[in-house]
Design an enzyme around this catalytic site. Structure first.
Site, PDB file in Angstrom:
ATOM      1  N   ARG A 186       0.746  -5.519  -6.389  1.00 19.19           N
ATOM      2  CA  ARG A 186       0.828  -6.811  -5.723  1.00 19.19           C
ATOM      3  C   ARG A 186       1.409  -7.805  -6.723  1.00 19.19           C
ATOM      4  NH1 ARG A 186      -0.112  -5.019  -0.541  1.00 19.19           N
ATOM      5  NH2 ARG A 186      -1.995  -3.741  -0.485  1.00 19.19           N
TER       6      ARG A 186
ATOM      7  N   ARG B 174      -6.015  -1.908   9.085  1.00 21.04           N
ATOM      8  CA  ARG B 174      -5.937  -3.352   8.884  1.00 21.04           C
ATOM      9  C   ARG B 174      -6.112  -4.048  10.227  1.00 21.04           C
ATOM     10  NH1 ARG B 174      -1.119  -5.867   5.262  1.00 21.04           N
ATOM     11  NH2 ARG B 174       0.081  -5.218   7.091  1.00 21.04           N
TER      12      ARG B 174
ATOM     13  N   THR C 184       4.056   2.274   5.861  1.00 18.63           N
ATOM     14  CA  THR C 184       2.656   1.849   5.859  1.00 18.63           C
ATOM     15  C   THR C 184       1.880   2.753   6.795  1.00 18.63           C
ATOM     16  OG1 THR C 184       1.115   0.133   6.605  1.00 18.63           O
ATOM     17  CG2 THR C 184       3.338   0.054   7.516  1.00 18.63           C
TER      18      THR C 184
ATOM     19  N   ASP D 248      -0.635   2.115   8.427  1.00 18.22           N
ATOM     20  CA  ASP D 248      -1.231   1.385   9.544  1.00 18.22           C
ATOM     21  C   ASP D 248      -0.354   1.368  10.792  1.00 18.22           C
ATOM     22  OD1 ASP D 248      -3.255   0.772   7.744  1.00 18.22           O
ATOM     23  OD2 ASP D 248      -2.334  -1.126   7.171  1.00 18.22           O
TER      24      ASP D 248
ATOM     25  N   ASP E 163       5.364  -5.462   5.712  1.00 13.27           N
ATOM     26  CA  ASP E 163       5.947  -6.768   6.014  1.00 13.27           C
ATOM     27  C   ASP E 163       6.055  -7.664   4.788  1.00 13.27           C
ATOM     28  OD1 ASP E 163       3.230  -7.128   5.774  1.00 13.27           O
ATOM     29  OD2 ASP E 163       2.946  -8.007   7.753  1.00 13.27           O
TER      30      ASP E 163
ATOM     31  N   GLY F  91       0.820  -1.204   0.000  1.00 11.04           N
ATOM     32  CA  GLY F  91       0.000   0.000   0.000  1.00 11.04           C
ATOM     33  C   GLY F  91       0.854   1.253   0.000  1.00 11.04           C
TER      34      GLY F  91
ATOM     35  N   ASP G 107       1.670  -0.874  11.560  1.00 10.58           N
ATOM     36  CA  ASP G 107       1.466  -2.227  12.078  1.00 10.58           C
ATOM     37  C   ASP G 107       2.706  -3.106  11.944  1.00 10.58           C
ATOM     38  OD1 ASP G 107       1.416  -2.416   9.330  1.00 10.58           O
ATOM     39  OD2 ASP G 107      -0.237  -3.844   9.256  1.00 10.58           O
TER      40      ASP G 107
END
Length: 354
Positions: free
Chosen positions: A75, A174, A128, A130, A106, A14, A132
């Protein structure tokens, strides 16, 4: 110290505000050191297909303030296959690429690890929205995303106050609640719902009732998308049904991902980009950059991925076997610290959001 002719730089996963600042820093640091830079477009897909262009200093002019990624993203399931990996290696040979700086999350890091194992040294940079990735306190893009959420919630609050209304706001993240937690605390939200902390819907509803009895007119409940896409609309209806307060649902979705990167994201991206090149040229690879308590450091990719799995309770059987007892204890202590930080922030939102 390994002698590099050229390095590649790519963005994957992303997009995140600040990615362009990282690309700029990687490019200019490498050129400053006399090493050519090959821009790899569309992430690992472009590495397989050879969608590559040599960058000069001017190619990265005036991109530090742009959101998204000028290298685009994609992707690439093919990259996970043996055939795809061989195509990527052949591309590196064709373009004389001796190493790669991979910017993303990741999934990007797993790709960088696999390339390193196949003889192409890589360094990862966490980007990212997020936030995360457990091994770093902050990722590139997170600050911009939370600032976007804060601005949007501030606008919603104006209408909530005018109409004595409640807004349930779902934000991206997410499986992580960082965007929700930080933005909820920064906007004075009544409550927050995140996957890291069990949710007591009745407690939140009773809190809204108490606050209304104390004269409060506007209510904001921030929800992380990680709790499930069906939660927020249903909870909005439940709040209105059980409190009698008009409630509306807002899903901010991908608008949170874009926009001009903030000062913090530009700084961390630039610092990580520079440091990544220095590490690579010093012969260090299979590592990712991290921001830890204000310092830019590096950490082994496998360690970082395993730490992330431990924190998210997604460890696979035997995954810890590659690490010593001391390393495992360090991981556990680190995860406990992050868990406590989340709980502390959650409690602050609950105590102050009246």
């Amino acid at each position: 110290m390994k002698k590099f002719r050229r390095i590649g730089v790519l963005t994957s996963g992303g997009d995140a505000p600040g990615m362009n600042a990282a690309v700029r820093a990687v490019t200019r640091e490498a050129l400053y050191r006399g090493v050519e830079v090959m821009a790899i477009y569309r992430g690992y897909s472009g590495l397989i297909s050879g969608d590559i262009k040599q960058f000069s200093i001017r190619d990265v002019s005036n991109i530090i303030n742009h959101g998204g990624t000028m290298l685009y993203s994609d992707r690439c399931p093919e990259f996970k296959t043996a055939e795809g990996m061989q195509k990527a290696i052949a591309t590196c040979d064709k373009f004389l690429i001796d190493g790669i700086v991979a910017i993303g999350g990741d999934g990007t890091f797993r790709g960088a690890r696999d390339l390193t194992l196949h003889g192409i040294p890589c360094v990862g940079i966490p980007a990212t929205i997020d936030n995360d990735i457990a091994s770093t306190d902050f990722t590139i893009g997170f600050d911009t995303a939370t600032n976007t959420v804060v601005e949007m919630i501030d606008r919603l609050r104006d209408t909530c106050e005018s109409h004595a209304r409640c807004n349930v706001v779902e934000v991206m993240g997410r499986g992580a609640g960082d965007i929700a937690l930080h933005s909820a605390l920064a906007t004075g939200a009544t409550a927050v719902v995140v996957p890291e902390v069990p949710t007591d819907e009745n407690y939140i509803i009773e809190k809204i009732r108490r606050s209304r009895a104390m004269g409060k007119r506007n209510f904001i409940v921030v929800v992380s998308e990680g709790v499930g896409s069906d939660f927020s609309p249903a909870f909005t209806e439940k709040i209105e049904r059980e409190t009698g307060i008009e409630a509306r649902f807002a899903r901010f979705a991908h608008v949170v991902r874009g926009g001009i990167p903030t000062l913090r994201d530009r700084l961390i991206a630039t610092q990580m980009g520079q440091k990544a090149v220095v590490e690579l040229f010093n012969g260090n690879s299979n590592i990712v950059m991290r921001e830890r308590k204000g310092h830019i450091l590096s950490i082994d990719i496998d360690y970082a991925l395993t730490l992330d799995h431990m924190y998210k309770k997604k460890l696979k059987d035997g995954e810890l076997s590659a690490f010593s007892d001391e390393q495992i204890k360090t991981m556990e202590a680190y995860c406990a610290e992050k868990t406590e930080e989340v709980r502390s922030m959650y409690n602050s939102i609950d105590q102050l959001g009246l």
